[in-house]
Motif scaffolding. Structure first.
Motif, PDB file in Angstrom:
ATOM      1  N   THR A   1      57.872  57.402  20.603  1.00 45.34           N
ATOM      2  CA  THR A   1      58.532  56.554  22.014  1.00 45.34           C
ATOM      3  C   THR A   1      59.856  56.133  22.156  1.00 45.34           C
ATOM      4  OG1 THR A   1      55.612  56.801  22.599  1.00 45.34           O
ATOM      5  CG2 THR A   1      57.103  55.393  24.260  1.00 45.34           C
ATOM      6  N   THR A   2      59.603  55.085  21.419  1.00 49.33           N
ATOM      7  CA  THR A   2      61.284  54.178  21.096  1.00 49.33           C
ATOM      8  C   THR A   2      62.342  55.777  21.265  1.00 49.33           C
ATOM      9  OG1 THR A   2      60.481  52.483  20.828  1.00 49.33           O
ATOM     10  CG2 THR A   2      62.506  52.921  20.561  1.00 49.33           C
ATOM     11  N   GLN A   3      62.327  56.080  20.446  1.00 52.50           N
ATOM     12  CA  GLN A   3      63.424  57.412  20.176  1.00 52.50           C
ATOM     13  C   GLN A   3      63.403  58.299  21.632  1.00 52.50           C
ATOM     14  OE1 GLN A   3      62.822  60.823  17.465  1.00 52.50           O
ATOM     15  NE2 GLN A   3      64.246  61.682  16.900  1.00 52.50           N
ATOM     16  N   THR A   4      62.182  58.367  21.909  1.00 54.00           N
ATOM     17  CA  THR A   4      63.046  59.535  23.320  1.00 54.00           C
ATOM     18  C   THR A   4      63.024  58.706  24.482  1.00 54.00           C
ATOM     19  OG1 THR A   4      60.540  60.754  22.609  1.00 54.00           O
ATOM     20  CG2 THR A   4      60.822  60.817  25.415  1.00 54.00           C
ATOM     21  N   ILE A   5      62.541  58.157  24.261  1.00 51.26           N
ATOM     22  CA  ILE A   5      63.096  56.159  25.794  1.00 51.26           C
ATOM     23  C   ILE A   5      64.566  56.252  25.715  1.00 51.26           C
ATOM     24  CG2 ILE A   5      63.562  54.378  26.314  1.00 51.26           C
ATOM     25  CD1 ILE A   5      60.006  54.238  25.900  1.00 51.26           C
ATOM     26  N   GLU A   6      65.201  55.836  24.553  1.00 50.91           N
ATOM     27  CA  GLU A   6      66.221  55.884  24.214  1.00 50.91           C
ATOM     28  C   GLU A   6      67.224  57.536  24.427  1.00 50.91           C
ATOM     29  OE1 GLU A   6      67.647  53.957  20.193  1.00 50.91           O
ATOM     30  OE2 GLU A   6      66.354  52.329  20.257  1.00 50.91           O
ATOM     31  N   ASP A   7      67.279  58.605  24.212  1.00 50.20           N
ATOM     32  CA  ASP A   7      67.773  59.749  24.265  1.00 50.20           C
ATOM     33  C   ASP A   7      67.208  58.950  25.823  1.00 50.20           C
ATOM     34  OD1 ASP A   7      68.975  61.782  24.047  1.00 50.20           O
ATOM     35  OD2 ASP A   7      66.783  62.664  24.033  1.00 50.20           O
TER      36      ASP A   7
ATOM     37  N   ASP B   1      67.750  57.041  28.024  1.00 49.80           N
ATOM     38  CA  ASP B   1      68.701  56.346  28.234  1.00 49.80           C
ATOM     39  C   ASP B   1      69.599  56.211  27.925  1.00 49.80           C
ATOM     40  OD1 ASP B   1      68.772  52.982  28.749  1.00 49.80           O
ATOM     41  OD2 ASP B   1      70.058  53.537  27.279  1.00 49.80           O
ATOM     42  N   LYS B   2      70.393  56.573  27.196  1.00 46.71           N
ATOM     43  CA  LYS B   2      72.092  57.160  27.146  1.00 46.71           C
ATOM     44  C   LYS B   2      72.212  58.440  27.709  1.00 46.71           C
ATOM     45  CE  LYS B   2      71.616  56.676  21.613  1.00 46.71           C
ATOM     46  NZ  LYS B   2      71.241  56.307  20.334  1.00 46.71           N
ATOM     47  N   THR B   3      70.975  58.814  27.873  1.00 53.00           N
ATOM     48  CA  THR B   3      71.873  60.322  28.411  1.00 53.00           C
ATOM     49  C   THR B   3      71.886  60.386  29.491  1.00 53.00           C
ATOM     50  OG1 THR B   3      70.486  61.842  27.242  1.00 53.00           O
ATOM     51  CG2 THR B   3      71.091  62.826  29.686  1.00 53.00           C
ATOM     52  N   PHE B   4      70.814  59.171  30.909  1.00 55.54           N
ATOM     53  CA  PHE B   4      71.270  59.175  32.148  1.00 55.54           C
ATOM     54  C   PHE B   4      71.201  57.552  32.619  1.00 55.54           C
ATOM     55  CE2 PHE B   4      68.692  62.853  31.791  1.00 55.54           C
ATOM     56  CZ  PHE B   4      69.527  63.651  32.137  1.00 55.54           C
ATOM     57  N   LEU B   5      70.190  57.015  32.037  1.00 54.61           N
ATOM     58  CA  LEU B   5      69.975  55.069  32.302  1.00 54.61           C
ATOM     59  C   LEU B   5      71.845  54.370  31.899  1.00 54.61           C
ATOM     60  CD1 LEU B   5      66.588  54.700  31.397  1.00 54.61           C
ATOM     61  CD2 LEU B   5      67.291  55.159  33.334  1.00 54.61           C
ATOM     62  N   ARG B   6      71.887  54.774  31.085  1.00 54.85           N
ATOM     63  CA  ARG B   6      73.461  53.499  30.770  1.00 54.85           C
ATOM     64  C   ARG B   6      74.515  53.998  31.964  1.00 54.85           C
ATOM     65  NH1 ARG B   6      73.990  53.465  24.435  1.00 54.85           N
ATOM     66  NH2 ARG B   6      71.778  53.118  23.984  1.00 54.85           N
ATOM     67  N   LYS B   7      74.671  55.308  32.126  1.00 57.51           N
ATOM     68  CA  LYS B   7      75.664  55.424  33.407  1.00 57.51           C
ATOM     69  C   LYS B   7      74.707  55.054  34.725  1.00 57.51           C
ATOM     70  CE  LYS B   7      78.107  58.966  35.591  1.00 57.51           C
ATOM     71  NZ  LYS B   7      78.728  57.822  37.004  1.00 57.51           N
TER      72      LYS B   7
ATOM     73  N   ASP C   1      53.369  65.351  20.271  1.00 61.45           N
ATOM     74  CA  ASP C   1      53.745  67.105  20.956  1.00 61.45           C
ATOM     75  C   ASP C   1      54.182  67.480  22.731  1.00 61.45           C
ATOM     76  OD1 ASP C   1      53.556  67.743  18.527  1.00 61.45           O
ATOM     77  OD2 ASP C   1      51.171  68.607  18.561  1.00 61.45           O
ATOM     78  N   LEU C   2      53.867  65.930  23.404  1.00 63.64           N
ATOM     79  CA  LEU C   2      53.474  66.053  24.813  1.00 63.64           C
ATOM     80  C   LEU C   2      54.874  64.994  25.093  1.00 63.64           C
ATOM     81  CD1 LEU C   2      52.220  66.206  27.069  1.00 63.64           C
ATOM     82  CD2 LEU C   2      51.471  63.524  26.684  1.00 63.64           C
ATOM     83  N   LEU C   3      55.592  64.227  23.950  1.00 62.93           N
ATOM     84  CA  LEU C   3      56.696  63.963  24.099  1.00 62.93           C
ATOM     85  C   LEU C   3      58.100  64.725  24.495  1.00 62.93           C
ATOM     86  CD1 LEU C   3      56.609  60.838  21.624  1.00 62.93           C
ATOM     87  CD2 LEU C   3      56.013  60.864  24.753  1.00 62.93           C
ATOM     88  N   PRO C   4      57.653  65.632  23.942  1.00 66.31           N
ATOM     89  CA  PRO C   4      59.370  66.342  24.270  1.00 66.31           C
ATOM     90  C   PRO C   4      59.339  66.782  25.306  1.00 66.31           C
ATOM     91  CG  PRO C   4      58.739  67.334  22.018  1.00 66.31           C
ATOM     92  CD  PRO C   4      57.885  65.641  21.998  1.00 66.31           C
ATOM     93  N   SER C   5      57.926  67.485  25.904  1.00 62.80           N
ATOM     94  CA  SER C   5      57.596  68.020  27.104  1.00 62.80           C
ATOM     95  C   SER C   5      57.926  66.464  28.321  1.00 62.80           C
ATOM     96  CB  SER C   5      56.511  68.927  27.544  1.00 62.80           C
ATOM     97  OG  SER C   5      56.003  68.957  28.942  1.00 62.80           O
ATOM     98  N   LEU C   6      57.404  66.015  27.841  1.00 60.99           N
ATOM     99  CA  LEU C   6      57.558  64.564  28.469  1.00 60.99           C
ATOM    100  C   LEU C   6      59.030  64.442  28.784  1.00 60.99           C
ATOM    101  CD1 LEU C   6      56.960  62.272  31.098  1.00 60.99           C
ATOM    102  CD2 LEU C   6      56.430  60.738  28.899  1.00 60.99           C
ATOM    103  N   LYS C   7      59.921  64.125  28.190  1.00 63.95           N
ATOM    104  CA  LYS C   7      61.045  63.968  27.569  1.00 63.95           C
ATOM    105  C   LYS C   7      61.900  64.988  29.274  1.00 63.95           C
ATOM    106  CE  LYS C   7      63.617  64.533  24.292  1.00 63.95           C
ATOM    107  NZ  LYS C   7      64.515  64.408  23.062  1.00 63.95           N
ATOM    108  N   LYS C   8      61.575  66.907  28.602  1.00 66.62           N
ATOM    109  CA  LYS C   8      61.866  67.168  29.311  1.00 66.62           C
ATOM    110  C   LYS C   8      62.247  67.135  31.089  1.00 66.62           C
ATOM    111  CE  LYS C   8      62.264  72.375  29.680  1.00 66.62           C
ATOM    112  NZ  LYS C   8      61.607  73.429  28.999  1.00 66.62           N
ATOM    113  N   THR C   9      60.800  67.308  30.955  1.00 64.44           N
ATOM    114  CA  THR C   9      60.665  66.612  32.579  1.00 64.44           C
ATOM    115  C   THR C   9      61.528  65.664  33.439  1.00 64.44           C
ATOM    116  OG1 THR C   9      58.287  67.157  32.664  1.00 64.44           O
ATOM    117  CG2 THR C   9      58.840  66.119  34.293  1.00 64.44           C
ATOM    118  N   ILE C  10      61.474  64.285  32.740  1.00 69.50           N
ATOM    119  CA  ILE C  10      62.025  63.553  33.052  1.00 69.50           C
ATOM    120  C   ILE C  10      63.640  63.746  33.358  1.00 69.50           C
ATOM    121  CG2 ILE C  10      62.674  61.365  32.251  1.00 69.50           C
ATOM    122  CD1 ILE C  10      60.284  60.683  31.213  1.00 69.50           C
ATOM    123  N   LYS C  11      63.850  64.521  32.023  1.00 68.66           N
ATOM    124  CA  LYS C  11      66.290  65.256  32.567  1.00 68.66           C
ATOM    125  C   LYS C  11      66.311  65.748  33.373  1.00 68.66           C
ATOM    126  CE  LYS C  11      67.277  64.115  27.469  1.00 68.66           C
ATOM    127  NZ  LYS C  11      67.879  64.443  26.448  1.00 68.66           N
TER     128      LYS C  11
END
Length: 144
Positions: free
Chosen positions: A13-19, A21-27, A123-133
């Motif tokens: 979960t932390t790894q997904t959130i950090e990705d 964060d780095k991709t969108f939230l920090r900007k 297994d759901l986290l990559p799909s969740l990250k893709k949806t959020i992105k």
């Protein structure tokens, strides 16, 4: 849930959130702070206008953070429901006054069931990250 499984959920979960964060939230955070600084630099604004301006600067970031929080909360609720279902299934099988051997078997069954829940969540986290992105890439929160 065993400590190993709990750590796996937290780490992934932390790894997904950090990705995210780095991709969108920090900007977005940088943009928000620059906007708020510009509000403060305007000497013609009243105190009330400065507060209103600063609040306006943070709206998109707050909405984005709320969206992300809701998505992860929904996913974690699924994990919790799955684990509760494992618990219910084992309790239903256990019956009254089980022997120590039966308790050991039921414990192992519960642990295997919860491991499957954690596997499904991870297994759901990559799909969740893709949806959020995708939501961010489609400029849902006025990103960029």
């Amino acid at each position: 849930m065993a400590e190993e499984q709990r750590k796996r959920v937290e780490d992934q979960t932390t790894q997904t959130i950090e990705d995210i964060d780095k991709t969108f939230l920090r900007k977005m955070q940088g943009d928000m702070h620059r906007c708020a600084a510009a509000c403060c630099d305007n000497e013609n604004f009243s105190v009330q206008r400065i507060h209103s301006c600063i609040h306006s600067c943070s709206i998109h970031l707050n909405e984005a953070n709320q969206y992300i929080q809701n998505e992860f909360e929904r996913s974690k609720n699924r994990l919790q429901r799955c684990i509760m279902d494992c618990n219910d299934k084992v309790k239903d099988k256990m019956g009254l006054d089980p022997s120590q051997g039966e308790i050991n078997n039921f414990t192992k069954e519960f642990e295997n069931c919860t491991k499957n829940c954690v596997d499904d969540y991870c297994d759901l986290l990559p799909s969740l990250k893709k949806t959020i992105k995708k939501v961010f890439a489609n400029n849902k929160f006025n990103y960029q």
